[in-house]
Design an enzyme around this catalytic site. Structure first.
Site, PDB file in Angstrom:
ATOM      1  N   ASP A   1      34.853  38.865  55.529  1.00  0.00           N
ATOM      2  CA  ASP A   1      36.027  38.082  55.905  1.00  0.00           C
ATOM      3  C   ASP A   1      35.903  37.612  57.354  1.00  0.00           C
ATOM      4  O   ASP A   1      36.486  38.191  58.279  1.00  0.00           O
ATOM      5  CB  ASP A   1      37.288  38.921  55.719  1.00  0.00           C
ATOM      6  CG  ASP A   1      37.513  39.285  54.256  1.00  0.00           C
ATOM      7  OD1 ASP A   1      36.852  38.671  53.392  1.00  0.00           O
ATOM      8  OD2 ASP A   1      38.324  40.180  53.975  1.00  0.00           O
TER       9      ASP A   1
ATOM     10  N   ASP B   1      34.375  42.786  45.412  1.00  0.00           N
ATOM     11  CA  ASP B   1      35.033  42.761  46.716  1.00  0.00           C
ATOM     12  C   ASP B   1      35.657  44.122  47.007  1.00  0.00           C
ATOM     13  O   ASP B   1      35.877  44.928  46.112  1.00  0.00           O
ATOM     14  CB  ASP B   1      36.104  41.665  46.706  1.00  0.00           C
ATOM     15  CG  ASP B   1      36.618  41.313  48.098  1.00  0.00           C
ATOM     16  OD1 ASP B   1      36.087  41.880  49.085  1.00  0.00           O
ATOM     17  OD2 ASP B   1      37.521  40.481  48.204  1.00  0.00           O
TER      18      ASP B   1
ATOM     19  N   GLU C   1      34.148  49.145  49.650  1.00  0.00           N
ATOM     20  CA  GLU C   1      33.672  50.117  50.654  1.00  0.00           C
ATOM     21  C   GLU C   1      33.905  51.586  50.239  1.00  0.00           C
ATOM     22  O   GLU C   1      33.108  52.413  50.693  1.00  0.00           O
ATOM     23  CB  GLU C   1      34.350  49.831  52.000  1.00  0.00           C
ATOM     24  CG  GLU C   1      33.907  48.562  52.657  1.00  0.00           C
ATOM     25  CD  GLU C   1      34.492  47.314  51.986  1.00  0.00           C
ATOM     26  OE1 GLU C   1      33.821  46.275  51.987  1.00  0.00           O
ATOM     27  OE2 GLU C   1      35.613  47.399  51.457  1.00  0.00           O
TER      28      GLU C   1
END
Length: 1004
Positions: free
Chosen positions: A681, A508, A511
């Site tokens: 999300d 998770d 990025e």
């Protein structure tokens, strides 16, 4: 919640002209600078860049292609950087269907994706220059190129950079508030900080891909026709909650064009990949009164590295793309089961209770997940010593394994550190940073090894790059470090050894995401900015469990309270007006960013349309430095990919001979070799349930087929009706997980009886289809994906390319070629509209009843869709191997007998294949290929391979049969067969067919 403060300062690169300086290494870029390091002004637009830009010379032709030199003609225009005067072009006919065109600076100073990150195809050993379906054409002066089909040379080129083919310029801004949306000209621009190239496209053509994005236009991108406004797609990985029409977690600069010829009524597909990790804007637009549409790339670094794919079918384009960047990983069979997670399982007792409740409700649960609740103070590679003691975690995971279930853990990528004590790493929730804290016995502590082995991202001055994430002060793994893989593997192994015996890993926030936009420890940066400060140690961030108040459309919590139930005391809670089409829209940021209040595009001279504004917002500063001198500006978009590759290789080492299972957020070309993906999300809204369909379709293009959304929604509260419909929908996409946020209404499927019922029905259908999804036929889908790059989930027009009414359909999809899914996507509905491809030439039969549908040719058909029912239909001319008795787990299901469902077409034929292996071994071991073929009243089953299938085929159902007078199996009459006239259905039970050999069934 978090203050995103001042971005890092940047130093400009030296002049790059002619033979570029060998000292060029961008450490950063400035705040829309208009001057370079030698005070040469940038013009800040391409108006002064003449169309006569480069001249081609020194041409050399080879059996596999050509090379040439491109020389800048006339003075430099320095639009958003310094013009590079000497370029090289290489053209390689990679295969009969793939053409590679690479334009780069001759001095090789511009960043190019290393082969160590993405391995490219080897140079061809066969010449395709004379028989490739793609032809490279060029003008030498001024240089321009265009790509045509050899099979259709007179058609409009697939890609065409000639200014004569593009609309006349200047073209005023198509967004009046944003001057950058103008097209001042279409020259080829190749500068150190800005590259631009444009191509003409057929007017209003169909473009798909160019993500990751949630596009308001749907799966088909807005090209500025039919009332559309066009598209600006930015590529810069960004960790924010699912905005509309903006850049998202991943970067995939690949598009598929589905080109339809209205005169002939035929369509063909082609594809274009620009393999670059540079931040960029890609424009799709049709200027007023223009006879053509266009695509324009604007990049803030790198080179022009194009691959062109000839198709001619959409699935073939996707497969050809996979042959360049790598085919998807082999998935373990258990990965296709139902997964359950939430942020808010606060201790091991919550996990146990959840598993027990799912079993008590009879809802199959394959994988129990944990979010960051698992960690000690949010440190990667730890467990909380009170809430999740290591010994109890191990015991719980072993209980799951004894029941053939699995455990999945989150990993975040950070290391917590204390500035006053030096760096000390603890554990990871595998996301993207690592943190320090005091000694404890609740986790693996790789930080000392990491510190001494030089595996952290740094500031330009060599000090550690320190940001803030959940654990507090945080440092970040440097995936370019030669020691990173071994340290990462050791950390994961130690974590497993101390009790977290994971079956898979969730990556998770990779990025990477941060909660500040600069480095706390950037001494040089802060001192030069006059911001030197003494920072006290920052502890882990507080998990504020505030009550979540948002609800789906048409549920009024003020009127009905927080339950989310469909009825209260027998009264419906549906709160929209009759025939209302109300749909909550999440606002997107306008493209006129430079004039928007509070938006500071604090990056290179050309400011891409990053949804967060400055490129360092929510992420690392663009001058963060990696091993080898790479700066984050150039490699940012690949951070997630490199973590996924390292984690995949680590798991192969820790769990040898087993297929790794990873799910990740940030992705890049070739990520599918290493991981699957969830769509991030999202929100508990009907709008987002619909939008998750286009996300699944997009990632089939990107060669990451194992994909799905957070079912029932992550952010805000779900309600009973939305969760009911979403649990059904997600049962028919590859990755199936229910996940929601902390503080929101619980949404496990047992919470409402109607949702539990819908889940049991949908999961039973999913598990029956597992031979199609996982092991056999759909593992023919996923096996074909892993071996040949073909997409398992398909838009309707992939199979029916000449039906224009399908080109915008993204509320339905096909599983493979044979199963059509039509979900309910609006609240308060008891029917659903769906189109049945084939314009009446195809017989579509109901999955549940086997009845043929009376369809509307070329238009929508109204289908009954009561609550807990999702419409699923089977295409004719298909033969599907199924599990006859879906069990509670994938293991139990696979242990049971098979059945075969044959759906004949009007001519009485059907065909299907299946691939069978053990579903877990890596590399894949022995396998068996099955073929089912029906014609003229006979079904033949053929079997080849070394894998022994122990389970028998017990039932054969044939649809579309006229009532027979006798049935024979293996040449002998069959007793006890049944026939249903209403559905023309022949059922032969208790066949006990050994699938390791051949068999025949005849009727007449």
């Amino acid at each position: 919640m978090f203050s995103l403060l001042l971005g890092a300062l940047y130093a400009l690169a030296p002049t790059v002209s002619g033979a570029a300086s060998t000292t060029v290494q961008r450490t950063a870029l400035g705040n829309n600078h208009t001057f370079d390091g030698t005070a040469t002004p940038y013009s800040m637009n391409v108006t002064d860049c003449p169309g006569w830009r480069y001249i081609l010379g020194l041409l050399q032709e080879f059996d596999t292609g050509l090379t040439a030199q491109l020389t800048l003609a006339g003075p430099a225009c320095n639009a958003f950087g310094l013009d590079i005067s000497d370029l090289t072009i290489e053209v390689t006919y990679q295969s009969q269907s793939t053409l590679h065109v690479k334009i780069y600076d001759t001095a090789n100073q511009q960043f190019t994706i290393p082969e160590s990150v993405i391995e490219r195809p080897a140079a061809p050993t066969t010449s395709y220059t004379s028989n490739s379906d793609l032809v490279f054409n060029f003008d030498a002066a001024p240089f321009a190129f265009w790509i045509t089909r050899r099979s259709d040379p007179d058609a409009m080129p697939l890609f065409d950079t000639r200014t004569s083919s593009l609309p006349p310029t200047p073209i005023p801004p198509f967004n009046a508030s944003d001057p950058s949306t103008a097209f001042d000209g279409f020259p080829l621009v190749f500068e150190d900080q800005y590259l631009q190239v444009a191509s003409a496209l057929p007017h209003g053509t169909n473009i798909y891909g160019l993500g990751e994005v949630i596009a308001s236009s749907g799966f088909r991108r807005d090209i500025g026709t039919d009332g559309g406004v066009g598209t600006i797609q930015s590529h810069w990985s960004l960790g924010v909650s699912d905005p509309i029409d903006q850049n998202l977690y991943g970067s995939h600069p690949i598009y598929v064009e589905h080109r339809y010829n209205a005169t002939t009524g035929k369509a063909s597909a082609s594809g274009v990949l620009l393999l670059s990790s540079a931040g960029s804007d890609t424009f799709l637009q049709t200027p007023p009164n223009s006879k053509v549409s266009l695509i324009e790339y604007r990049m803030i670094g790198g080179i022009l590295d194009f691959y062109f794919f000839s198709g001619p079918s959409d699935a073939e384009v996707i497969a050809q793309y996979g042959s360049v960047i790598g085919y998807p990983m082999w998935q373990p069979a258990w990965g296709f089961g139902f997964h359950l997670c939430r942020w808010g399982y606060h201790n091991i007792s919550d996990d146990r209770e959840n598993v027990a409740q799912m079993r008590a409700a009879g809802i199959p649960l394959e994988v129990q997940w944990n979010d960051i609740d698992l960690y000690h103070a949010y440190r990667d590679f730890t467990t909380d010593p009170v809430s999740f003691p290591g010994d109890e975690v191990r015991e719980f995971i072993q209980e799951l394994a004894a029941n053939h279930q699995h455990s999945f853990q989150i990993s975040l990528l950070w290391t917590r550190l204390s500035l006053s004590r030096g760096i000390r790493l603890t554990s990871m929730i595998l996301s993207h940073g690592v943190l320090k804290s005091e000694s404890h016995r609740s986790g693996s502590d790789p930080q000392p090894r990491m510190r001494c082995r030089d595996v952290w991202i740094k500031n330009p001055d060599g000090s550690l790059y320190i940001a803030e994430v959940w654990p507090g002060y945080t440092v970040f793994p440097d995936w370019f470090s030669e020691n990173m893989l071994s340290v990462w593997t050791d950390s994961l192994k130690n974590w497993s050894d101390m009790g977290v015996e994971f079956s898979g890993i969730w990556l998770d926030m990779n990025e990477p995401s941060t909660f500040c936009s600069y480095s706390w420890y950037g001494k040089l940066l802060f001192r030069e900015a006059g911001l030197a400060r003494i920072f006290s140690s920052v502890g882990p961030l507080t998990d504020v469990s505030s009550v979540v108040v948002g609800y789906p459309e048409c549920y009024n919590e003020t009127l009905w309270g927080p339950s989310g139930n469909m009825t209260i005391n027998g009264t419906s809670t549906y709160s929209c007006a009759a025939n209302s089409t109300t749909m909550t829209m999440i606002e997107k940021r306008g493209v006129g960013a430079s004039s928007e209040e509070g938006v500071d595009l604090n990056n290179p001279p050309y400011a891409i349309h990053n949804a967060a504004g400055s490129l360092n917002q929510h992420s690392l500063a663009t001058n963060a430095t990696h091993s080898g001198g790479y700066v984050d500006l150039d490699v940012h978009n690949m951070f997630g990919l490199m973590e996924e590759k390292a984690t995949h290789l680590a798991i192969q080492s820790i769990l040898p001979e087993k297929r790794p299972f990873l799910i990740s957020r940030s992705t890049f070309p070739s990520a599918g070799k290493w991981t699957g993906h969830w769509l991030g999300d999202n929100f508990s809204l009907w709008q987002y349930m619909y939008l998750n369909i286009q996300g699944v379709l997009q990632f089939q293009i990107y060669q990451i087929p194992m994909v799905g959304a957070d079912t029932c929604g992550f952010n805000d509260n779900t309600d009973e009706e939305l969760c009911n419909r979403w649990m059904q929908l997600s049962a028919f996409v590859p990755f199936y997980r229910n996940h929601n946020t902390n503080g929101a209404l619980p949404q496990e499927p047992y919470r409402w009886e109607s949702v539990a019922n819908a889940s049991r029905i949908a999961i039973a259908a999913r598990y029956a289809m597992l031979p199609y999804w996982v092991n056999i036929q759909k593992y023919t889908l996923f096996a074909n994906s892993s071996m040949a790059g073909l997409p398992p989930v398909r838009a309707l027009f992939y199979e029916f390319p000449d039906e224009p009414e399908l080109f915008t359909v993204d509320r339905q999809w096909l599983i493979g070629s044979d199963i059509l899914v039509t979900p309910v996507l609006t609240p308060g509905s008891s029917t659903v509209e769906g189109i049945f491809p084939g314009r009446g030439s195809v017989i579509w039969r109901d999955w549940y009843t086997h009845a043929a549908v009376n369809t509307t040719s070329g238009g929508n058909t109204t289908l009954d869709a009561p609550i807990s029912h999702i419409n699923v239909h089977i295409r004719d001319n298909s033969a599907l191997l199924l599990h006859q008795e879906p069990g509670y787990t994938i293991y139990e299901t696979r242990e049971g007998p098979y059945s075969l469902l044959v759906s004949l077409n009007a001519a009485g034929t059907a065909f299907g294949t299946a691939y069978v292996d053990d579903g877990i071994s890596f590399p894949p071991g022995p396998s068996r290929s099955l073929t089912f073929q029906a014609a003229e009243g006979m079904l033949m089953i053929d079997s080849e391979g070394e894998y022994e299938i122990l389970q028998m085929l017990e039932t054969i159902t044939v649809l579309g049969v006229q009532k027979p007078t006798q049935v024979e199996f293996q040449g002998s009459p069959v007793e006890g067969w049944t026939y249903k006239e209403a559905t023309e259905e022949l059922v032969v039970s208790n066949t006990s067919v050994n699938l390791n050999g051949q068999a025949t069934l005849a009727w007449g």
